[in-house]
Structure formats: C-alpha cells, structure tokens
Design a protein around this motif. Sequence first.
Motif, PDB file in Angstrom:
ATOM      1  N   ASP A 141       7.351   9.428  -3.693  1.00 47.37           N
ATOM      2  CA  ASP A 141       5.663   9.564  -4.027  1.00 47.37           C
ATOM      3  C   ASP A 141       5.418  10.420  -3.052  1.00 47.37           C
ATOM      4  O   ASP A 141       5.225  10.116  -2.388  1.00 47.37           O
ATOM      5  N   ALA A 142       4.277  11.397  -4.247  1.00 50.37           N
ATOM      6  CA  ALA A 142       3.570  12.107  -2.847  1.00 50.37           C
ATOM      7  C   ALA A 142       2.006  11.493  -3.474  1.00 50.37           C
ATOM      8  O   ALA A 142       1.199  10.936  -4.314  1.00 50.37           O
TER       9      ALA A 142
ATOM     10  N   ASP B  70       7.477   9.286 -10.705  1.00 50.35           N
ATOM     11  CA  ASP B  70       6.469   8.961 -11.412  1.00 50.35           C
ATOM     12  C   ASP B  70       6.358   9.954 -12.112  1.00 50.35           C
ATOM     13  O   ASP B  70       5.579  10.386 -13.005  1.00 50.35           O
TER      14      ASP B  70
ATOM     15  N   ASP C 174       3.476   3.954  -3.765  1.00 49.46           N
ATOM     16  CA  ASP C 174       2.856   4.792  -3.596  1.00 49.46           C
ATOM     17  C   ASP C 174       1.394   4.880  -2.669  1.00 49.46           C
ATOM     18  O   ASP C 174       2.063   3.677  -1.406  1.00 49.46           O
ATOM     19  N   PHE C 175       0.873   5.504  -2.004  1.00 47.51           N
ATOM     20  CA  PHE C 175      -0.054   5.340  -0.996  1.00 47.51           C
ATOM     21  C   PHE C 175      -0.567   4.702  -1.271  1.00 47.51           C
ATOM     22  O   PHE C 175      -1.764   4.444   0.026  1.00 47.51           O
TER      23      PHE C 175
HETATM   24 MG   LIG Z   1       0.800   7.815  -6.049  1.00 47.32          MG
END
Ligand SMILES: [Mg+2]
Length: 202
Positions: A78-79, A139, A199-200
């Motif tokens: 994820d970014a 995603d 996810d962050f």
């Molecule tokens: Mg995310």
Amino acid sequence: MGKWYVVWHGRTPGVYSTWEEARQQVEHFPGARYKAFLTREAAQQAFEARSPNDSDLPASQLPVTALPDKVRRGYAVDAACNSITKEMEYRCVRIADKQEVFRRGPFPDATNNVGEFLAIVHALAWLRQQGSTAPVYSDSMIATFWIAEGKCRTRLPRTDRNAELFERIARAEQWLAENDYCNAVLKWRKDEWGENPADFGR
RNA sequence: ACAU
DNA sequence: GTATGT
Ligand SMILES: [Mg+2]
Ligand SMILES: [Mg+2]
C-alpha cells in the motif's frame, strides 16, 4: 426498534441496547469485536457463542485466519500520499502475520498512484530475490493496470524535488521489462476482506 | 461510475 | 473538503 449491540471483545463484553453504551466498550480498544443485531434474541444468541463467527463479523474486523488460504500466503502493498504536502511512502507486509517486509519514503512531490505502482514492483523484485512465487495484493486498480502494461502512466509533473522519484519509476519500468515474474498481482478485495493489511491507517 |  | 487515475 433500536438495534442491539454485541461486544465480544472490548472493555466489558456483553449485549448492549444502545450504541452509546456499546461504543464505550470498543472505542480506542485495539482489536475490538462487535456488531449490531436487529433483535435482542439474535444478539444474545451471537454473544453466547462467546467468540464471534467469522460470518457475523464486518469485513473490518475479520481475523487473518478467516481469509482464503491463497490470500493468507500472499503479501500486501500500500501507499500513502499526503494531498497537502505531496509526500508519499509505501510498504509491504506479509499477510499472514502483518509483518512489514519493506518500507520506502517519504518522497516529495509524488502521487498516490506512483506510490502504489512502485510498491508493487518493489514487492515483485523483493519476492524474486527471496525465491518466492507468492501473490502480491494491491488495493489500487490503477497501479495493477500499470503493472500489466509495464508502464507508469502518471501525469505528475517533474519538479526539482522529485528527480529521485522519477529515477525510481524508470528503474521500476526497466525491471518489469527485463524480468519475468510468475507472482500474480491481484486486487485486494476490501469489500470482502476488510482494510488492506499494509494500509498506513492515516 | 469505479478504485485509491 | 482536496487530489490521482481508468
Ligand atoms: Mg491505504
Ligand atoms: Mg491503497
């Protein structure tokens, strides 16, 4: 008719008749498990199971053990990109235990999609180095398209601050052109599986 | 519209 | 509310 709220895991587990009460059991309680039911009977029955059936849980609370085996064997990327500062970073976790296997950034003057793209390519290269054929989950529809094309189709303007980023994009595209990889690059199904484990959380 |  | 993309 108000709903009934089951709290399986929270400060004081139980069945509550108002969200007001239930939320106090679960808010700021990491790993809380809770769900609303339409009737008191359904709620009571679900609570008496002591531990929630996976089928009773919303996707956001699904334990990794509820994921399909193929997914559990994979890696998620994820970014995150701050839309004000344009700082971007990305990372990858092993889905089975959410252990982070790499993280890069922050990169200035970037975009979300560039980050999602670089994350996938980095994961493919890292997995090749590990001798792993495990699937990679993202995603991002956009980034998975770009990977299939072998091309980062960003419209991001070049600035004096993102030269290194464009260098990484060029190297990523080159890696895709020069390397065969058998890892599948697949869509993370948030609707079915909950939040991307990479996810962050921002 | 869909995915971020 | 902002922005990135097909
Ligand atoms: Mg995310
Ligand atoms: Mg994402």
